[in-house]
Design an enzyme around this catalytic site. Structure first.
Site, PDB file in Angstrom:
ATOM      1  N   ASP A  57      21.907  85.442 124.840  1.00 17.60           N
ATOM      2  CA  ASP A  57      23.144  84.842 124.338  1.00 17.60           C
ATOM      3  C   ASP A  57      23.020  84.622 122.826  1.00 17.60           C
ATOM      4  O   ASP A  57      22.110  83.933 122.362  1.00 17.60           O
ATOM      5  CB  ASP A  57      23.364  83.512 125.068  1.00 17.60           C
ATOM      6  N   LEU A  58      23.938  85.182 122.059  1.00 17.74           N
ATOM      7  CA  LEU A  58      23.852  85.080 120.599  1.00 17.74           C
ATOM      8  C   LEU A  58      24.101  83.654 120.116  1.00 17.74           C
ATOM      9  O   LEU A  58      23.469  83.210 119.147  1.00 17.74           O
ATOM     10  CB  LEU A  58      24.843  86.046 119.932  1.00 17.74           C
ATOM     11  N   ASP A  59      24.996  82.938 120.751  1.00 19.67           N
ATOM     12  CA  ASP A  59      25.280  81.562 120.341  1.00 19.67           C
ATOM     13  C   ASP A  59      24.059  80.677 120.559  1.00 19.67           C
ATOM     14  O   ASP A  59      23.650  79.909 119.675  1.00 19.67           O
ATOM     15  CB  ASP A  59      26.473  81.031 121.142  1.00 19.67           C
ATOM     16  N   ASP A  60      23.457  80.762 121.746  1.00 19.51           N
ATOM     17  CA  ASP A  60      22.231  80.002 122.020  1.00 19.51           C
ATOM     18  C   ASP A  60      21.137  80.349 121.022  1.00 19.51           C
ATOM     19  O   ASP A  60      20.410  79.473 120.538  1.00 19.51           O
ATOM     20  CB  ASP A  60      21.735  80.313 123.432  1.00 19.51           C
ATOM     21  N   ARG A 114      28.382  79.968 113.987  1.00 18.23           N
ATOM     22  CA  ARG A 114      27.053  79.468 114.310  1.00 18.23           C
ATOM     23  C   ARG A 114      25.971  80.373 113.726  1.00 18.23           C
ATOM     24  O   ARG A 114      24.947  79.922 113.209  1.00 18.23           O
ATOM     25  CB  ARG A 114      26.879  79.361 115.823  1.00 18.23           C
TER      26      ARG A 114
END
Length: 1008
Positions: free
Chosen positions: A744-747, A819
């Site tokens: 997951d790129l956001d995580d 983010r």
């Protein structure tokens, strides 16, 4: 209507006077009323003239308040009894101010003529008119007595005033329309609510247009609280002063008026299409009001009402375009949205009793230089929240909170047990208890807390409860069934629900879109290929290809059916997935064509396709964490593997069942089933909050969390993302405990950010570098960043019949892009400048007209705006730039009277729907963090937000909002991350303290 009375000489004379005077006192109603059917034309024209007499009394410049009240009482008496009208008009007309329009004076003089027509109306129409005029005459004087040049105290007063002037007229229209046209249905509470909102929207538009005319007579109807939030004092109102804070307040009211007009459109669309005159009557008023709001929004510093007056040509265009679309609901909605496209969109509050007295709103003092203390208890609140968060930490260092969706997931768990014929009766009972507890007052189940009835979710919940043994005659089942049938029944559900119903034999398989497993054999260049859809779509669809191609049926050992949920036998229903536009019609035709050719598919081709699908699944099974680590994919795989002959104790199926069972979250005698788990996301955000709380990047608790995360970084492995990036080294983190195919790129951005904050490059430097390189390499061609893929934006695929949920894809979003920018900006690597420039250009393009950003992965515009402002702070952007200040103004404008912020999940619809009274700790925290990132420091907005958070904190140190926090798929599937009320409020309060130092009793906070 008494036709005989109107056929007399006096009746004909009275009706002729009504027709003559109407265009002289109202150009707008003279345009719209003649469009009505004859009976309504006479009745509503008469009602308007009587309301105009009441309004003329109220607006008179020379009558004092006592005299106005006496004349109103006498007028109501005349109207009620039908006696004394001639004397009333002859006595009142000479007492009106010389400035009174001749037509209005003449109308008053001939009150008796107007009442002759009134007496000819049906008794129900007369009663509705008397009620309307009485409410107007009782309510308007109350506000006239309190009128001043300084405005009304608060928005609720404006709403109430607009009700007395125009909302009650909406009720009158609703009553007369339902009497005239049975197809409108009953004059129920919802129709009445829309009608009141209709009137309030038109009156609010008039108030905004007439600001300066009202000021000239020493009156202002604007709400002081709205403008105070934006930093403007209405006592300083002057037409020659150009003030952006006034413009911001005006824009908020434009957005609320726009929201009322959306309700007006919904009211209009309730009118059957064959009643074109009734629709035109409404549509022309709506169109002219929208055009007026557009002029005000485009020119907020206008100094005279003539500058925002709608031109005659625009009136003609409105008449023409609405006439062309008058009977077509879809075209009318499109026309409305096209006309209102540049307007801010807010959802107004409609009071249950809009005439109820307001006793709890204190007069707001005129704004003066404010000296306010930082809220008391700040340090104590932070300490309690920090202690609670640390207590929640698991022994191995990570955090994991419940991840709640709607009741679709628990219902599907029960359906799954009956599908395979393996029912855990005790667990089923606890899950059923949970589903019953979530049933809403409307009888069904919503997609999120406080949401509307959702048909598909409700059908699955009803079926699950019936499978669990609930008696169909039990009150809660009767209520659910009636609610489902009232909304069209089970034949109107979405595609995923249709598939479940087909598997249980409740609808024919033709109800399900044609999704043959042979799709697995299509080349990458074909219009549909797995690589063109999101990861969640792939993992859900591939096992579905097998199940639908083989027409796999549920075992359903108890033989439970739900035929009672259909309004017509499903075998007789022709179209289960109607096309909404031309592209969908094209795909629908291809669907029909493909289905007709299915019998011609050679068996060797089908077997080859099934084998490829099976191999694809097995490669991604992910052990006891489950394929894709999401419930829908796991269920489909569990069932598909069973259809392919894998026994329940085979490791593939046993591990998948274990993954499903691990999603059960026990609540005593109830059990929720989660859509997934969120330990990596929870741990990353918890560490950021604790870093802020400690005012240092490294604490034992933070270190334990980051060390736990370090071991879960996906550095190697056959991720699906590698298809488009074969030479890019891995470096991401999954959202769940393990999901190596789909990091997951956001995580990843959040975790690397938290690691960077420690300053410990020796321990975390390699992980940060690998993560950042991977994130930069995953940038899409438009400059944005998506959640799991890049350039996954083949929008036409959202129009195929299978994709009625509209969430087949994973395109870039502003929140994830922001983010990643935050992390990259902190590292200050020269080689990342091209990435930042492209990403910033993307964010600039994505900014909304009101200054906000859309929140794809958190609700909604507050979340998106916070995310972007944090990135801009990390970049060191000049926060005084106009485009950034527009975002600041948006956040300030969203603050509620009590200091909180909130936004309903209904904001994902266009037009927005849902509650306007939402106040949550996590959204308040996002707004505060966004404002502080933008450079706000000693402002009242922040102090009030912090004070609200302190007051709302529970005794356990946490906050307990019932609202869902984010969309899984907007308008289709929502999530409640229970950790959001643990770490986000702590983060915001701690940053507020850190920017100001420890609170002191005499800390002055300047106005802002």
């Amino acid at each position: 209507m008494s036709q005989a009375l109107l056929q007399t000489d006096s009746g004909r004379r009275a009706l002729a006077f009504q027709d003559e005077i109407l265009p002289l006192v109202s150009r707008t109603f003279a345009l719209t009323i003649p469009e009505l059917p004859e009976a309504l034309r006479i009745a509503i024209g008469n009602a308007y003239l009587l309301c105009r007499i009441a309004d003329t009394i109220e607006d008179d410049a020379e009558l004092d308040q006592e005299a106005k009240a006496a004349w109103h009482v006498e007028f109501v008496q005349v109207l009620t009894t039908g006696e004394g009208a001639a004397v009333f008009g002859q006595r009142l007309a000479p007492k009106l101010a010389p400035a009174t329009l001749d037509a209005e004076r003449r109308l008053v003089e001939h009150t008796d003529e107007v009442l002759v027509v009134t007496a000819s109306l049906a008794s129900a129409q007369q009663e509705a008119i008397v009620r309307c005029v009485r409410i107007m005459c009782d309510g308007m004087p109350e506000y006239e007595r309190a009128a001043s040049a300084n405005g009304l105290p608060a928005l609720v007063h404006l709403d109430r005033y607009c009700y007395f002037v125009a909302g009650v007229v909406g009720e009158l229209l609703s009553s007369m329309f339902t009497d005239h046209e049975p197809g409108l249905g009953a004059h129920d509470a919802e129709l009445n609510r829309l009608a009141v909102s209709f009137g309030q929207g038109l009156q609010m538009t008039n108030i905004l247009k007439d600001i300066w005319a009202d000021q000239a007579r020493g009156v202002c109807w604007l709400p002081r609280d709205v403008f105070a939030r934006h930093g403007f004092d209405l006592s300083q109102l002057d037409r020659h002063t150009v003030d952006d804070s006034f413009a911001a307040g005006l824009s908020e009211l434009v957005g609320l008026a726009h929201g009322h007009l959306r309700n007006a459109l919904e009211f209009t669309l309730r009118i059957p299409g064959h009643q074109k005159g009734m629709r035109r009557f409404c549509l022309w008023a709506i169109g002219l009001a929208l055009l007026t709001l557009r002029k005000i929004q485009a020119n907020p510093h206008f100094t005279d009402g003539s500058q925002v007056k709608v031109s005659r040509r625009s009136v003609q265009a409105t008449v023409l375009t609405t006439n062309l679309a008058v009977a077509d609901d879809d075209r009318l909605r499109h026309l409305f949205h096209m006309t209102a496209g540049d307007l801010p969109a807010l959802t107004p509050t409609i009071a249950e009793d809009p005439a109820a007295p307001i006793d709890d709103i204190a007069e707001l003092p005129s704004r003066q230089p404010v000296s306010a203390q930082q809220p008391s208890g700040l340090g104590t609140a932070i300490e309690a929240a920090r202690d609670r968060l640390i207590t929640d930490q698991n022994p191995d260092g990570h955090w994991r909170y419940e991840c709640e969706a709607d009741c679709t997931i628990p219902a599907e768990y029960i359906l799954m047990m009956h599908f395979v014929g393996d029912v855990d009766a005790a667990l089923q009972a606890r899950v059923a208890n949970y589903i019953r507890a979530k049933q809403a007052a409307h009888g069904g189940w919503p997609l999120y807390y406080g949401g509307d009835h959702d048909l598909s979710c409700s059908v699955k919940c009803y079926y699950a409860l019936k499978l669990a043994g609930d008696d169909v005659d039990a009150p809660h089942m009767v209520h659910a069934r009636e609610a489902i049938l009232a909304r069209g029944g089970a034949g109107q559900v979405n595609v995923f629900t249709l598939i479940a119903l087909a598997q249980f034999g409740q609808v024919p398989w033709r109800a399900v879109p044609f999704i043959p497993v042979e799709v697995m054999l299509m080349p990458e260049a074909s219009p549909f290929h797995l690589s063109k859809v999101s990861y969640w779509s792939r993992t859900v669809m591939v096992p579905l290809f097998i199940l639908t191609s083989l027409r796999t049926m549920a075992r359903n050992p108890k033989g439970v059916n739900v035929r009672e949920l259909f309004t017509i036998p499903p075998e007789q229903q022709r179209d289960f997935v109607p096309a909404q536009n031309n592209l969908q019609k094209l795909f629908k035709g291809l669907d029909v064509l493909g289905r007709s050719f299915e019998p011609l598919i050679p068996q060797f081709v089908r077997k080859r396709a099934i084998k490829k699908a099976e191999s694809w699944i097995i490669e991604r099974l992910n052990g006891t964490d489950g394929i894709g680590a999401i419930f829908p994919a796991m269920v489909n795989v569990y069932e598909a593997l069973g259809e392919l002959g894998y026994p329940a104790d085979h490791p593939y199926r046993a591990e998948t069942r274990q993954a499903l069972d691990d999603l059960v979250y026990e609540h005593g005698d109830m059990a929720n089933v989660q859509p997934c788990v969120s330990p990596v996301w929870d741990t990353g955000l918890a560490t950021l909050a604790l870093q802020e709380a400690a005012n240092t990047g490294d604490t034992p608790e933070v270190r334990a969390g980051l060390d736990w995360l370090s071991a879960r970084q996906v550095l190697e492995g056959p991720g699906d993302w590698q298809r488009d990036h074969p030479d890019l080294p891995g470096g991401g983190w999954p959202f769940q405990y393990a999901n190596d195919h789909y990091p997951d790129l956001d995580d990843t951005a959040v975790i690397a950010w938290a690691m960077y904050n420690t300053g410990d490059g020796a321990t975390y430097g390699r992980a940060i570098t690998r993560a950042t390189n991977w994130l930069v390499g995953m940038q899409s061609s438009n400059g944005g960043i998506a959640a799991f893929d890049s350039d996954n934006n083949h929008e036409y695929l959202n129009q195929i019949p299978f994709a009625d949920h509209g969430a087949l894809l994973d395109p870039p979003t502003a929140d994830v892009t922001a983010r990643v920018i935050t992390l990259v900006a902190l590292l200050k690597r020269p080689e990342d400048r091209p990435f930042i420039e492209r990403a910033m250009a993307y964010l600039r393009r994505e900014q909304e007209a009101d200054g906000s950003w859309f929140g794809r992965w958190g609700t909604n515009y507050i979340y998106g705006t916070w995310s972007v402002l944090m990135a801009l702070e990390a970049l060191g952007e000049d926060m005084s730039q106009d485009w950034i200040q527009r975002a600041v103004a948006y956040l300030k404008g969203m603050q509620r009277i009590d200091g909180s912020w909130g936004e309903d999940n209904g904001s994902y619809w266009q037009p927005p729907r849902g509650r306007s009274d939402v106040a949550t700790s996590f959204q308040t925290a996002w707004a505060m963090l966004g404002l502080m990132a933008a450079g706000e420091r000693n402002t009242v907005a922040l102090a009030r937000g912090a004070g609200w958070l302190i007051e709302a904190q529970g005794e356990d140190g946490a906050w307990h909002d019932p609202e869902h926090t984010a969309p899984g798929f907007p308008r289709v599937f929502y999530l409640k991350y229970h950790g959001y009320t643990r770490y986000f409020p702590l983060w915001a309060l701690a940053r507020y303290r850190n920017l100001h130092g420890e609170p002191a009793e005499d800390a002055a906070i300047s106005a802002g």
